[in-house]
Design a protein around this motif. Structure first.
Motif, PDB file in Angstrom:
ATOM      1  N   LEU A 301       0.832  -1.207   0.000  1.00  0.00           N
ATOM      2  CA  LEU A 301       0.000   0.000   0.000  1.00  0.00           C
ATOM      3  C   LEU A 301       0.867   1.257   0.000  1.00  0.00           C
ATOM      4  N   LEU A 302       1.994   1.205   0.712  1.00  0.00           N
ATOM      5  CA  LEU A 302       2.917   2.341   0.722  1.00  0.00           C
ATOM      6  C   LEU A 302       3.460   2.601  -0.680  1.00  0.00           C
ATOM      7  N   PHE A 303       3.884   1.539  -1.355  1.00  0.00           N
ATOM      8  CA  PHE A 303       4.483   1.701  -2.676  1.00  0.00           C
ATOM      9  C   PHE A 303       3.454   2.118  -3.723  1.00  0.00           C
ATOM     10  N   GLN A 304       2.256   1.542  -3.660  1.00  0.00           N
ATOM     11  CA  GLN A 304       1.250   1.855  -4.670  1.00  0.00           C
ATOM     12  C   GLN A 304       0.508   3.159  -4.346  1.00  0.00           C
ATOM     13  N   GLY A 305      -0.063   3.233  -3.141  1.00  0.00           N
ATOM     14  CA  GLY A 305      -0.844   4.412  -2.792  1.00  0.00           C
ATOM     15  C   GLY A 305       0.007   5.600  -2.435  1.00  0.00           C
ATOM     16  N   GLY A 306       1.112   5.376  -1.712  1.00  0.00           N
ATOM     17  CA  GLY A 306       1.942   6.487  -1.271  1.00  0.00           C
ATOM     18  C   GLY A 306       2.930   6.977  -2.308  1.00  0.00           C
ATOM     19  N   PHE A 307       3.563   6.029  -3.034  1.00  0.00           N
ATOM     20  CA  PHE A 307       4.600   6.405  -3.989  1.00  0.00           C
ATOM     21  C   PHE A 307       4.120   6.367  -5.440  1.00  0.00           C
ATOM     22  N   GLY A 308       2.873   5.918  -5.670  1.00  0.00           N
ATOM     23  CA  GLY A 308       2.315   5.947  -7.018  1.00  0.00           C
ATOM     24  C   GLY A 308       2.803   4.847  -7.934  1.00  0.00           C
ATOM     25  N   MET A 309       3.314   3.749  -7.405  1.00  0.00           N
ATOM     26  CA  MET A 309       3.771   2.650  -8.247  1.00  0.00           C
ATOM     27  C   MET A 309       2.589   1.823  -8.743  1.00  0.00           C
ATOM     28  N   SER A 310       2.799   1.091  -9.827  1.00  0.00           N
ATOM     29  CA  SER A 310       1.787   0.153 -10.313  1.00  0.00           C
ATOM     30  C   SER A 310       1.847  -1.126  -9.483  1.00  0.00           C
ATOM     31  N   PRO A 311       0.790  -1.950  -9.526  1.00  0.00           N
ATOM     32  CA  PRO A 311       0.847  -3.228  -8.787  1.00  0.00           C
ATOM     33  C   PRO A 311       2.045  -4.080  -9.186  1.00  0.00           C
ATOM     34  N   ARG A 312       2.395  -4.067 -10.475  1.00  0.00           N
ATOM     35  CA  ARG A 312       3.526  -4.880 -10.923  1.00  0.00           C
ATOM     36  C   ARG A 312       4.840  -4.335 -10.373  1.00  0.00           C
ATOM     37  N   GLU A 313       5.003  -3.005 -10.387  1.00  0.00           N
ATOM     38  CA  GLU A 313       6.222  -2.406  -9.844  1.00  0.00           C
ATOM     39  C   GLU A 313       6.351  -2.678  -8.355  1.00  0.00           C
ATOM     40  N   ALA A 314       5.237  -2.572  -7.635  1.00  0.00           N
ATOM     41  CA  ALA A 314       5.264  -2.856  -6.201  1.00  0.00           C
ATOM     42  C   ALA A 314       5.581  -4.324  -5.945  1.00  0.00           C
ATOM     43  N   GLY A 315       5.008  -5.208  -6.758  1.00  0.00           N
ATOM     44  CA  GLY A 315       5.276  -6.633  -6.592  1.00  0.00           C
ATOM     45  C   GLY A 315       6.737  -6.970  -6.814  1.00  0.00           C
ATOM     46  N   LEU A 316       7.345  -6.354  -7.831  1.00  0.00           N
ATOM     47  CA  LEU A 316       8.760  -6.601  -8.096  1.00  0.00           C
ATOM     48  C   LEU A 316       9.643  -6.083  -6.969  1.00  0.00           C
ATOM     49  N   LEU A 317       9.210  -5.018  -6.300  1.00  0.00           N
ATOM     50  CA  LEU A 317       9.995  -4.478  -5.195  1.00  0.00           C
ATOM     51  C   LEU A 317       9.848  -5.320  -3.934  1.00  0.00           C
ATOM     52  N   ILE A 318       8.668  -5.924  -3.747  1.00  0.00           N
ATOM     53  CA  ILE A 318       8.450  -6.778  -2.586  1.00  0.00           C
ATOM     54  C   ILE A 318       9.127  -8.138  -2.756  1.00  0.00           C
ATOM     55  N   THR A 319       9.344  -8.556  -4.000  1.00  0.00           N
ATOM     56  CA  THR A 319       9.912  -9.877  -4.267  1.00  0.00           C
ATOM     57  C   THR A 319      11.234 -10.124  -3.534  1.00  0.00           C
ATOM     58  N   PRO A 320      12.195  -9.179  -3.524  1.00  0.00           N
ATOM     59  CA  PRO A 320      13.437  -9.445  -2.776  1.00  0.00           C
ATOM     60  C   PRO A 320      13.204  -9.723  -1.295  1.00  0.00           C
ATOM     61  N   LEU A 321      12.197  -9.089  -0.719  1.00  0.00           N
ATOM     62  CA  LEU A 321      11.891  -9.323   0.694  1.00  0.00           C
ATOM     63  C   LEU A 321      11.570 -10.789   0.933  1.00  0.00           C
ATOM     64  N   VAL A 322      10.672 -11.334   0.116  1.00  0.00           N
ATOM     65  CA  VAL A 322      10.239 -12.710   0.350  1.00  0.00           C
ATOM     66  C   VAL A 322      11.239 -13.715  -0.219  1.00  0.00           C
ATOM     67  N   ALA A 323      11.957 -13.345  -1.295  1.00  0.00           N
ATOM     68  CA  ALA A 323      12.941 -14.264  -1.862  1.00  0.00           C
ATOM     69  C   ALA A 323      14.088 -14.505  -0.884  1.00  0.00           C
TER      70      ALA A 323
END
Length: 532
Positions: A301-323
């Motif tokens: 929500l921070l990346f999409q709503g706060g920083f204006g990223m798309s769902p795909r961009e936010a997903g790619l940024l979250i991926t390193p966290l879970v990987a």
């Protein structure tokens, strides 16, 4: 019927290699089912809210799942000790997959929340039985850690794929497919568990086994009322209803403690709490869950709503966290039994989690991608060092007859921590975002637009933004500046919630010192019973 061989026990496992591999794969598919759901939904959730409306229920999509999960995990963890875990794993897959289908068919936020609650029952049954199954198959902790690398890899694959897959499905096929994708995985996991996982029981009973239904009811009342209190108190303040929930929770916990002391077959044996290692690990699980779920649920929500990223961009940024959870789990499994102080791994883990939460708080719309990436990597690596060690340490400290309930209670307490984290952060977002938006609109003499800005979905849904900006421009207002002010309010609210997660992570760092040194020797030779 007791089925065991000396060869199997001499190698630290109850089945030959081929059978052990197939059974472990069955457990891996089940773990993937739960792990994928934990990360894929978070990425899609802002889009779900934008379509179904009702931002006031945003946090409840997560907390409804956590509430029912946290209740069912200890109940079925203990039932697995008594009756064996395989029947409950099979039943939980059916419930989880069926509820996933209902989530995908939701036509309102309320329906989705209710379906997520049912899904949480299946997820709680899975967690309460599945994680202890690996200890049934591999009694020797050294052998178990080698095989647990496969579980860590499967968990990591699912969690790593989850955010990106969630963004891809949301933009490509629609958010409903983040739930429908559980169906094929559920079918595969059901086949492997039914066919290859043995039915093992460690506790033998003479005469009729009586279920501790009063204990199960008291667990439900105490945890359920606590969750409602945490969710509703910040919004409603101190009222007669809130005091009633507090009294019900406290009375239920006290009644549970008294009842379980005299129950012949307690569903929650409180003597475990007297063990210093287990009690410390239980507290650490709450703190780790608080930080983990705060990041997983509100970073998108921070990346999409706060920083204006798309769902795909936010997903790619979250991926390193879970990987990195997977990478760290594999590294941990290779070295934890070879170092003189295994507890040090959890110390390093909580340091990294604290640093990751701090990094998220320091991020803003102008922060470079490299810093965000480093923050996500640190968080994932820290969680990868903490989460598997909590389970392994608890299984090493618990007695064989309490293996299932100790493992399940650890997972349940992690969910309680997550429940508290998402509820507190959700409350802060609702209150602080609303206040920030109101101030910005009043400053521009645009208070009549408060209703349009009251739901952060306007920051996620670009179609709504376009219409709103056109209307504001026609009325003579600077719509872009007002949207930026709304984003700033959302960012500040989420930052405050993550700042509380920093406190939880630092508390975990201090609490690690209270865990007695864990040693990995051979478990006692306890013969399990495998029922045909």
């Amino acid at each position: 019927m007791a089925l065991h061989t000396d060869a199997a026990h001499s190698s630290g496992q109850v089945l030959p290699f081929r059978e052990s591999l197939l059974a472990t794969l069955g457990i891996c598919f089940v773990i993937m089912l739960v792990a994928l759901d934990q990360t894929i939904v978070g990425t899609a959730l802002p889009t779900i809210v934008a379509e179904l409306k009702g931002f006031e229920l945003y946090a409840w999509v997560a907390t409804a799942y956590l509430l029912t999960s946290v209740i069912t995990v200890p109940i079925f963890g203990r039932l697995g000790d008594y009756f064996g875990r395989k029947p409950f794993v099979i039943a939980s897959i059916v419930v989880f997959v069926g509820a996933s289908a209902l989530c995908g068919m939701a036509d309102s936020m309320l329906f989705l929340v209710l379906a997520r609650g049912l899904q949480g029952i299946g997820g709680g049954m899975l967690v309460g039985t599945c994680f202890a199954s690996i200890a049934d198959l591999f009694p020797d902790p050294r052998v178990r850690l080698r095989w647990q690398i496969i579980l860590s890899a499967s968990f990591g694959i699912a969690t790593a794929v989850g955010p990106s897959l969630g963004g891809f499905l949301t933009q490509g096929l629609g958010w409903r497919w983040v739930f429908y994708c559980n169906l094929p995985i559920g079918v595969v996991s059901l086949f492997f568990v039914w066919r290859f996982v043995p039915h093992i029981r460690h506790i033998q009973h003479e005469g009729k086994m009586r279920l501790d239904w009063p204990g199960a009811l008291l667990i439900s009342l105490s945890l359920g009322s606590l969750q409602l209190l945490v969710e509703m108190l910040p919004k409603r303040g101190i009222t007669v209803g809130m005091l009633g929930l507090l009294a019900l929770s406290a009375a239920s916990f006290y009644a549970l403690w008294k009842w379980e002391q005299k129950a012949a077959q307690p569903i929650l044996p409180f003597e475990m709490m007297r063990d210093r290692a287990l009690s410390s690990l239980f507290v650490l699980s709450v703190l780790a869950g608080f930080a983990m779920f705060s990041l997983l649920m509100y970073a998108p929500l921070l990346f999409q709503g706060g920083f204006g990223m798309s769902p795909r961009e936010a997903g790619l940024l979250i991926t390193p966290l879970v990987a990195c959870i997977t990478v760290a789990s594999i590294v941990n499994g290779r070295i934890i039994t070879r170092i003189p102080n295994p507890n040090m791994m959890m110390t390093v883990g909580f340091v990294l989690i604290s640093a990751a939460c701090l990094g998220v708080v320091l991020c803003d719309r102008g922060t470079g991608g490299g810093f965000m990436l480093a923050t996500m990597l640190a968080g994932g690596f820290g969680l990868g060092l903490v989460l598997p060690n909590l389970t392994v340490f608890a299984q090493q400290a618990a007695s064989r007859q309490h293996l299932g309930i100790a493992t399940a209670l650890l997972q349940s307490l992690r969910m309680i921590g997550g429940m508290l984290g998402t509820a507190i952060t959700g409350t802060l977002v609702s209150q602080m975002y609303g206040a920030g938006v109101q101030k910005a609109l009043e400053g521009d003499h645009a208070a009549q637009w408060l209703k349009d800005f009251s739901d952060p979905e306007v920051l996620v849904n670009h179609d709504i933004q376009s219409v709103l900006l056109a209307q504001l421009m026609q009325a003579g207002h600077n719509g872009s500046a007002l949207l930026d002010a709304a984003r700033d309010a959302l960012v500040g609210a989420i930052h405050m919630g993550i700042a509380i997660a920093i406190v939880a992570a630092l508390g975990g760092l201090w609490m690690v010192r209270r865990v007695p040194p864990i040693k990995f020797g051979n478990d006692a030779k306890v013969e399990p019973v495998m029922s045909e």
